[in-house]
Design a protein around this motif. Structure first.
Motif, PDB file in Angstrom:
ATOM      1  N   TRP A 129       0.974  -1.415  -0.043  1.00 21.86           N
ATOM      2  CA  TRP A 129       0.165   0.169  -0.229  1.00 21.86           C
ATOM      3  C   TRP A 129       1.344   1.031   0.326  1.00 21.86           C
ATOM      4  O   TRP A 129       1.602   1.208   0.919  1.00 21.86           O
ATOM      5  N   LEU A 130       0.554   1.874  -0.585  1.00 21.66           N
ATOM      6  CA  LEU A 130       0.869   3.814  -0.075  1.00 21.66           C
ATOM      7  C   LEU A 130      -0.131   4.523   0.702  1.00 21.66           C
ATOM      8  O   LEU A 130      -1.448   4.398   0.125  1.00 21.66           O
ATOM      9  N   VAL A 131       0.204   4.725   1.694  1.00 27.32           N
ATOM     10  CA  VAL A 131      -0.199   6.067   2.498  1.00 27.32           C
ATOM     11  C   VAL A 131       0.464   6.924   2.467  1.00 27.32           C
ATOM     12  O   VAL A 131       1.214   7.548   2.978  1.00 27.32           O
ATOM     13  N   HIS A 132      -0.337   8.055   1.705  1.00 28.21           N
ATOM     14  CA  HIS A 132       0.275   9.683   1.972  1.00 28.21           C
ATOM     15  C   HIS A 132      -0.673  11.025   3.260  1.00 28.21           C
ATOM     16  O   HIS A 132      -1.865  10.410   3.843  1.00 28.21           O
ATOM     17  N   GLY A 133       0.041  11.410   3.704  1.00 33.39           N
ATOM     18  CA  GLY A 133      -0.371  11.673   4.411  1.00 33.39           C
ATOM     19  C   GLY A 133       0.321  13.099   5.207  1.00 33.39           C
ATOM     20  O   GLY A 133       1.120  13.340   4.757  1.00 33.39           O
ATOM     21  N   SER A 134      -0.697  14.868   5.628  1.00 34.53           N
ATOM     22  CA  SER A 134       0.611  15.732   6.067  1.00 34.53           C
ATOM     23  C   SER A 134      -0.386  16.139   7.353  1.00 34.53           C
ATOM     24  O   SER A 134      -1.151  15.637   7.736  1.00 34.53           O
ATOM     25  N   SER A 135       1.261  17.040   7.637  1.00 35.75           N
ATOM     26  CA  SER A 135       0.298  17.672   9.430  1.00 35.75           C
ATOM     27  C   SER A 135      -0.033  19.216   9.137  1.00 35.75           C
ATOM     28  O   SER A 135       0.534  19.447   8.511  1.00 35.75           O
ATOM     29  N   ASN A 136      -0.403  19.737  10.513  1.00 34.84           N
ATOM     30  CA  ASN A 136      -0.561  21.473   9.869  1.00 34.84           C
ATOM     31  C   ASN A 136      -0.073  22.227  10.153  1.00 34.84           C
ATOM     32  O   ASN A 136       0.467  22.953   9.863  1.00 34.84           O
ATOM     33  N   ALA A 137       1.455  21.286  10.247  1.00 33.13           N
ATOM     34  CA  ALA A 137       2.742  22.392   9.737  1.00 33.13           C
ATOM     35  C   ALA A 137       2.971  21.835   8.073  1.00 33.13           C
ATOM     36  O   ALA A 137       3.859  23.386   8.339  1.00 33.13           O
ATOM     37  N   GLY A 138       2.601  21.180   7.455  1.00 32.85           N
ATOM     38  CA  GLY A 138       2.296  21.613   5.958  1.00 32.85           C
ATOM     39  C   GLY A 138       3.420  20.148   5.297  1.00 32.85           C
ATOM     40  O   GLY A 138       3.706  20.816   4.202  1.00 32.85           O
ATOM     41  N   ASP A 139       4.310  19.959   6.636  1.00 32.61           N
ATOM     42  CA  ASP A 139       5.315  18.925   5.829  1.00 32.61           C
ATOM     43  C   ASP A 139       4.379  17.619   5.221  1.00 32.61           C
ATOM     44  O   ASP A 139       3.273  17.126   6.014  1.00 32.61           O
ATOM     45  N   SER A 140       4.630  17.136   4.676  1.00 27.48           N
ATOM     46  CA  SER A 140       3.795  15.476   4.148  1.00 27.48           C
ATOM     47  C   SER A 140       4.956  14.353   3.781  1.00 27.48           C
ATOM     48  O   SER A 140       5.740  14.338   3.442  1.00 27.48           O
TER      49      SER A 140
END
Length: 260
Positions: free
Chosen positions: A230-241
């Protein structure tokens, strides 16, 4: 007649000579037997019996200080010790727990904490390392990332039963890719690099463990099915993904294959 008389005289003289020799020889043997060996001390038969030698190991005589003397009582034995610092106190308790030394645990922990030590699962790895003190809690982790939180009453340091509670947080391996990644993020956020390595690899944990974990990380899109992973994509509220490459077969260690 004269010849007969002469023969008798000769016989009488011969018998007398033999008697004299027998008396002489027999007297010498008797004297030797009564006197015994000339150096009887060699056999321990001198005056005073077996302890004739002054200071010897025997029990007779007046000069001996031998093996029957009562042993002196050992008065150097000390009682249990109690570390005066939180780190040493917690390490002593956890060491006793891994050795199943309940007598020592009862010296260091209250009755409630003793019960917790008895019933928490030890796990396969006992290589517990002290990590930090967080308020009244000592944090220790093992090579799998399992975590012990030991609560201590600092007023009782150096005294019995300063530990008031203990809980264990085992490293768990979700079977869902999204939950697996979230568990890795949580370990990253808490600085638990051993758990990060359990979820991925030592090289991944080393590469990312020194970096700041993404705060409030969430998946930005549904995970992609790539056949074997699987590829799981995500990001934080600081903008880093980040994108996580995750195995299809989960529920065990090593589920994360890469991060980009």
């Amino acid at each position: 007649m004269k010849r007969l008389l002469g023969t008798l005289i000769v016989a009488t003289l011969a018998m007398g000579s033999l008697a004299a020799c027998g008396k002489k020889d027999g007297g010498d043997v008797a004297a030797e037997a009564s006197n015994g060996p000339s150096n009887s001390a060699e056999f321990g038969e001198g005056p005073g019996g077996a302890s004739a030698s002054p200071g010897g190991g025997g029990t007779g005589g007046t000069g001996g200080t031998g093996g029957t003397q009562d042993p002196v009582a050992d008065k150097s034995a000390a009682g249990p010790t109690y570390p005066g610092d939180a780190k040493g106190y917690c390490q002593a308790a956890v060491s006793a727990w891994t050795k199943n030394d309940m007598n020592r645990i009862k010296q260091l922990a209250s009755s409630g904490a003793v019960s917790n030590f008895q019933y928490i699962e030890k796990g396969a790895d006992h290589n517990w390392k002290y990590v930090k003190k967080d308020g009244s809690e000592c944090v220790l982790r093992n090579d799998h990332g399992d975590q012990l939180q030991v609560t201590i009453d600092e007023h009782n340091l150096g005294k019995p039963q300063a530990i008031t509670d203990v809980v264990i947080e085992k490293t768990e391996y979700p079977s869902d890719a999204s939950s697996y990644v979230q568990s890795f993020i949580n370990a990253w956020y808490n600085g638990n690099t051993a758990r990060m390595a359990s979820y991925s690899s030592q090289s991944i944990a080393s590469s990312y463990g020194g970096k700041k974990a993404p705060p409030n990380w969430t998946e930005s899109q549904p995970k992609e099915d790539k056949g074997d992973y699987w590829l799981v994509h995500g990001s934080s509220n600081a903008g880093d993904s980040y994108t996580f490459k995750v195995r299809k077969s989960l529920g065990k260690a090593g589920g994360i294959l890469g991060i980009s």
